[in-house]
Design an enzyme around this catalytic site. Structure first.
Site, PDB file in Angstrom:
ATOM      1  N   LYS A 152       2.489  -9.928  -5.655  1.00 19.85           N
ATOM      2  CA  LYS A 152       1.341  -9.351  -4.933  1.00 19.85           C
ATOM      3  C   LYS A 152       0.047  -9.691  -5.668  1.00 19.85           C
ATOM      4  CE  LYS A 152      -0.170  -4.789  -3.200  1.00 19.85           C
ATOM      5  NZ  LYS A 152       0.180  -3.353  -3.126  1.00 19.85           N
TER       6      LYS A 152
ATOM      7  N   SER B 179       0.364  -1.359   1.578  1.00 22.05           N
ATOM      8  CA  SER B 179      -0.568  -2.432   1.312  1.00 22.05           C
ATOM      9  C   SER B 179       0.112  -3.761   0.964  1.00 22.05           C
ATOM     10  CB  SER B 179      -1.495  -2.021   0.167  1.00 22.05           C
ATOM     11  OG  SER B 179      -0.769  -1.882  -1.034  1.00 22.05           O
TER      12      SER B 179
ATOM     13  N   SER C 136       3.280   1.902  -0.442  1.00 14.86           N
ATOM     14  CA  SER C 136       2.897   0.504  -0.207  1.00 14.86           C
ATOM     15  C   SER C 136       4.000  -0.529  -0.375  1.00 14.86           C
ATOM     16  CB  SER C 136       1.725   0.121  -1.115  1.00 14.86           C
ATOM     17  OG  SER C 136       0.533   0.656  -0.624  1.00 14.86           O
TER      18      SER C 136
END
Lengths: 476, 95
Positions: free
Chosen positions: A76, A151, A175
């Site tokens: 990420k 997210s 997330s």
């Protein structure tokens, strides 16, 4: 034909000399190119990944390869990797090149995993749809008109579309688990402090965790056991020993399972998700496990508690982005104060600014006790309730999300409606306990449904074993 | 909590942010909505509850004070938007 769908597949192909790491990386690189429109990857590390692959192939030839040799991982865009750019999907970190590698990522590299690129996400991890990103939105491969969740949306889609073997996300309030549910994957949020946060660009430090997306429980367990454990660079990280979760997946106990009345009776819960969750609970009863309903009257207070505390922590953490030492600086400033203000106003996106403002407000002298201290007290109540419940029961089971993946723009005009996406995931984040989302069938539109299992702090081994057992029951 | 434009302005200054008229109006509306929603917590009796201030179970994490590796000047300045020999360069503090 899809290949390399699990790390066991990869290991077998390597052992049988049907492939090598370079070919595996090239296979994924090709997939990334074919599926580029999904916008999961922000940057592909073609050169450094192929270089790493060549090195790992050499080590394999001399019998010295680490336990993750052949595993290809996407990270990420909030985890830093030496000499590579990281933006946290924000304009304010444009051009930032990291001088070091996050401890969690380094441990994977040390075991010969290959890092293939960085993955799109909501700005600083703030969002539930991956629509708040300077890199643009990510498409859900199950239905490209829908969000992948957030997210860590890019991390989810990268594994969903087979662009890498597993991926790393971060989970502050859901997330990892929510996007895992929206894309039909296994996604874990470990116990708070189980994995070092060194090199994770901070959002809310008392909630942030690094989690894993995978297609099966075993790969997930293998990655977490490699990342977890003490680290000199993070004084909050737990020094408790880390069991080899991936070798402890056998489950033959009679489990005591609780489910929360308030989750199944929530008016926000989609009918098919409710049915599939109940089907799992019924199956567990049939298999001889103890399954009981429990009341959790504090459930609806989890989200407001989470938002008061995380916005406060974010307002403090994000004060370091000032245009002085790294990242974006506004060209429109005439003195130091206007440089701060213009840099931050031009560099941060709307949701991030909203959270910084709310955080600054709840920490301001006149309102500190009424909001921040109050939320810290409620956090204790929720944490104690959850931990007590988990001494009476081995696991809590609930849906991961109230609904399946929604359409782009569906919640964009109402921040609170977007916040409600995390209704069922925040309890574990507020309490610091581990939770995993598992695929649990599909709704009538064919969209993936997730089921969440929660265990007590540092019970990841028990959580993975039970998760593996649940997956094997194949209820939905 | 009803937020007015004056409060938005004050908080924005504390956070080193600025908003144009339209942005400030939207922020006023959003903050009011979100804070109203957060005030649900007042329904809970927290009399006598200690606020939780740390989530880590580690205590007194100490280590030897030894010299370690540190960034060189050159590396530390690598990401600087503006630099001047060995320093970060910023606009004038006073005009």
């Amino acid at each position: 034909m899809e290949k390399f769908l699990s790390f066991d597949d990869i290991r077998k192909s390597l052992e049988n000399r049907e492939t090598d790491c370079k070919a595996i990386v090239n296979y994924y690189l090709n997939n990334i190119q074919t599926k580029a429109h999904l916008n999961a990857f922000v940057e592909v590390y073609k050169d450094s990944a192929l270089e790493q692959a060549a090195k790992v192939d050499e080590k394999r030839a001399s019998g010295k390869a680490g336990k993750l040799a052949g595993m290809v991982i996407g990270i990420k865009d909030v985890l830093v990797y030496k000499d590579h750019e990281a933006n946290a999907s924000s304009k304010i970190l444009k051009g930032f090149i990291s001088q070091f590698t996050a401890s969690a990522v380094q441990r994977l590299i040390d075991e010969d995993a290959i890092i293939i690129g960085r993955l799109n996400c909501d700005e600083f991890g703030m969002g539930s749809s991956n629509e708040n990103s300077v890199h643009g939105k990510v498409l859900n491969a199950a239905d490209e008109s829908r969000v992948p969740g957030g997210s860590s949306g890019g991390s989810a889609v990268a594994v969903q579309a087979n662009l890498c073997t597993v991926s790393l996300g971060t989970d502050t309030g859901g997330s990892v688990r929510q996007p895992a549910a929206f894309t039909g994957l296994v996604g874990i949020k470990p116990t708070y402090s189980r994995v070092s946060r060194w090199g994770l660009i901070a959002y809310a430090s008392s909630f942030d965790t690094i989690g894993v997306f995978s297609r099966n429980v075993k790969d997930n367990a293998l990655v977490l056991e490699t990342m977890a454990g003490s680290d000199n660079y993070d004084s909050t990280v737990s020094k408790k020993p880390v069991p080899n979760y991936s070798e402890l997946l056998h489950f033959d106990k009679r489990a005591k399972v609780a489910y929360l009345k308030e989750t199944l009776e929530s008016s926000a819960l989609q009918q098919e998700i409710k049915e599939n969750t109940i089907a799992v609970l019924e199956k567990l009863k049939q298999e001889g496990h103890e399954v009981e309903e429990v009341n959790f009257p504090l459930m609806k207070y989890g989200l407001p508690t989470y938002y008061i505390l995380t916005t406060a922590e974010a307002s403090s953490n994000l004060s370091r982005f000032d245009g002085v030492k790294f990242g974006y600086r506004s060209p429109n400033a005439h003195n130091l104060e206007s440089m701060y203000k213009k840099t931050r106003s031009e560099g941060f996106g709307e949701e991030v600014k909203r959270r910084i403002m709310l955080g600054t407000f709840v920490l301001s002298a006149s309102y500190y006790d009424a909001y921040f201290t109050k939320a810290q007290k409620v956090r204790r109540l929720i944490k104690e309730f959850t931990e007590n419940l988990l001494t009476k029961y081995d696991y809590i089971i609930m849906p991961t999300t109230p609904s399946t993946a929604f359409k782009f723009g569906e919640h964009s005009n109402d921040p609170v409606a977007m916040y409600l996406e995390d209704l069922f995931t925040v309890q574990a984040s507020v309490s610091g306990v581990p939770a995993i989302s598992l695929p649990n069938g599909r709704d009538k539109k064919g969209l993936p449904i997730g089921i969440q299992v929660v265990a007590n702090s540092f019970k990841e081994a028990e959580l993975y074993a039970f998760a593996n057992y649940l997956m094997g029951l194949n209820v939905n | 909590m009803k937020i007015d434009l004056n409060t938005v302005k004050k908080i924005a200054h504390l956070a080193r942010l600025e908003f144009d008229e339209e942005g400030a109006e939207k922020m006023k509306k959003d903050m009011t909505q979100i804070l109203d929603w957060e005030e649900q917590l007042n329904e809970i009796d927290t009399e006598g509850v200690e606020p939780i201030t740390t989530m880590s179970s580690e205590e007194n994490v100490l280590r030897e004070d030894v010299v370690g590796e540190h960034l060189t000047h050159e590396k530390a300045l690598l990401n600087a938007p503006q630099r001047d020999s060995d320093y970060f360069r910023v606009p004038k503090v006073l005009e």
